[in-house]
Design a protein around this motif. Structure first.
Motif, PDB file in Angstrom:
ATOM      1  N   HIS A  45      34.189  46.349  50.634  1.00  0.00           N
ATOM      2  CA  HIS A  45      34.681  45.032  51.063  1.00  0.00           C
ATOM      3  C   HIS A  45      36.195  45.072  51.234  1.00  0.00           C
ATOM      4  O   HIS A  45      36.933  45.255  50.273  1.00  0.00           O
ATOM      5  CB  HIS A  45      34.286  43.973  50.035  1.00  0.00           C
ATOM      6  N   ALA A  97      39.642  43.115  53.038  1.00  0.00           N
ATOM      7  CA  ALA A  97      40.201  41.897  53.630  1.00  0.00           C
ATOM      8  C   ALA A  97      41.402  42.294  54.478  1.00  0.00           C
ATOM      9  O   ALA A  97      42.099  43.258  54.170  1.00  0.00           O
ATOM     10  CB  ALA A  97      40.616  40.907  52.549  1.00  0.00           C
ATOM     11  N   THR A 125      44.897  40.677  56.298  1.00  0.00           N
ATOM     12  CA  THR A 125      45.778  39.507  56.309  1.00  0.00           C
ATOM     13  C   THR A 125      46.126  39.109  57.739  1.00  0.00           C
ATOM     14  O   THR A 125      46.372  39.962  58.584  1.00  0.00           O
ATOM     15  CB  THR A 125      47.083  39.768  55.534  1.00  0.00           C
ATOM     16  N   THR A 164      36.531  40.563  55.572  1.00  0.00           N
ATOM     17  CA  THR A 164      36.927  39.158  55.550  1.00  0.00           C
ATOM     18  C   THR A 164      38.402  39.079  55.944  1.00  0.00           C
ATOM     19  O   THR A 164      39.107  40.081  55.948  1.00  0.00           O
ATOM     20  CB  THR A 164      36.718  38.505  54.163  1.00  0.00           C
ATOM     21  N   TYR A 165      38.837  37.890  56.282  1.00  0.00           N
ATOM     22  CA  TYR A 165      40.206  37.676  56.743  1.00  0.00           C
ATOM     23  C   TYR A 165      40.892  36.665  55.831  1.00  0.00           C
ATOM     24  O   TYR A 165      40.281  35.677  55.417  1.00  0.00           O
ATOM     25  CB  TYR A 165      40.198  37.194  58.195  1.00  0.00           C
ATOM     26  N   LEU A 166      42.142  36.936  55.531  1.00  0.00           N
ATOM     27  CA  LEU A 166      42.944  36.055  54.677  1.00  0.00           C
ATOM     28  C   LEU A 166      44.093  35.504  55.506  1.00  0.00           C
ATOM     29  O   LEU A 166      44.850  36.270  56.097  1.00  0.00           O
ATOM     30  CB  LEU A 166      43.518  36.845  53.497  1.00  0.00           C
ATOM     31  N   PRO A 207      42.216  36.524  47.487  1.00  0.00           N
ATOM     32  CA  PRO A 207      41.012  37.110  48.082  1.00  0.00           C
ATOM     33  C   PRO A 207      39.791  36.873  47.204  1.00  0.00           C
ATOM     34  O   PRO A 207      39.916  36.642  45.998  1.00  0.00           O
ATOM     35  CB  PRO A 207      41.346  38.604  48.145  1.00  0.00           C
ATOM     36  N   VAL A 216      36.546  41.569  46.934  1.00  0.00           N
ATOM     37  CA  VAL A 216      37.387  42.372  47.830  1.00  0.00           C
ATOM     38  C   VAL A 216      37.939  43.567  47.060  1.00  0.00           C
ATOM     39  O   VAL A 216      38.483  43.430  45.970  1.00  0.00           O
ATOM     40  CB  VAL A 216      38.536  41.528  48.423  1.00  0.00           C
ATOM     41  N   VAL A 241      42.909  45.399  50.581  1.00  0.00           N
ATOM     42  CA  VAL A 241      43.508  44.456  51.526  1.00  0.00           C
ATOM     43  C   VAL A 241      44.395  45.258  52.469  1.00  0.00           C
ATOM     44  O   VAL A 241      45.237  46.044  52.033  1.00  0.00           O
ATOM     45  CB  VAL A 241      44.338  43.370  50.808  1.00  0.00           C
TER      46      VAL A 241
END
Length: 161
Positions: A14, A16, A18, A49-51, A61, A65, A68
């Motif tokens: 997983h 993330a 930014t 996923t996106y932050l 997050p 996650v 990153v």
């Protein structure tokens, strides 16, 4: 959701990424770069996923996650949970990245060009790995725009929408 590889070794990795904003209509160029990268990682079976920067989203997050990927030098990784692997992808303004007090705290650093890789090696304790942008991004011919805030933006081309 399991919180570690030990709890669930078969769960997809997983990551993330930014972004300035989760809304492509806000006009930030990192949205396109982030989603192109995210699509490529998802094709490997990773969960992506996106932050967004708004409301300190970069620093909150999902607990699942594991890593990153930071696309913007303004993201202070010292504010991120210490449990995540932090990766910088320096694509522009390498001088600004290198001036950040937290730059040497990244776990992994990528540079989008040989020039940036060399600058990172010469100006920090990090050894950057070359990770060029995708051909779709290079060939998109989107003119760059810098906002009054100093943050990058682009005008999307019809080929990417």
């Amino acid at each position: 959701m399991p919180r570690s590889r030990i709890e669930s070794p078969s769960a997809p990795f997983h990551v993330a990424i930014t972004l300035m904003s989760l809304d492509p209509d806000d006009g930030f160029g990192d949205w396109y770069t982030g989603h192109e990268l995210g699509e490529a990682l998802a094709a490997f079976g990773w969960r992506v996923t996106y932050l967004e920067r708004k409301a300190d989203g970069w620093y909150q997050p999902d607990p699942a996650v594991e890593a990153v990927i930071v696309l913007l030098d303004t993201c202070d990784i010292r504010r991120m949970p210490r449990t995540v692997v932090t990766m910088a992808w320096v694509r522009s303004w390498p001088e600004r990245w290198l001036e950040r007090a937290w730059f040497d705290e990244y776990d992994i650093v990528f540079g989008s060009s040989d020039r940036i890789v060399a600058m990172v090696r010469e100006g920090s304790s990090k050894v950057a790995t070359l990770l060029p942008p995708t051909p779709r991004r290079v060939n998109s011919a989107r003119p760059a725009v810098v906002r009054a805030s100093g943050e990058p933006s682009v005008v999307p081309s019809s080929r990417t929408r």
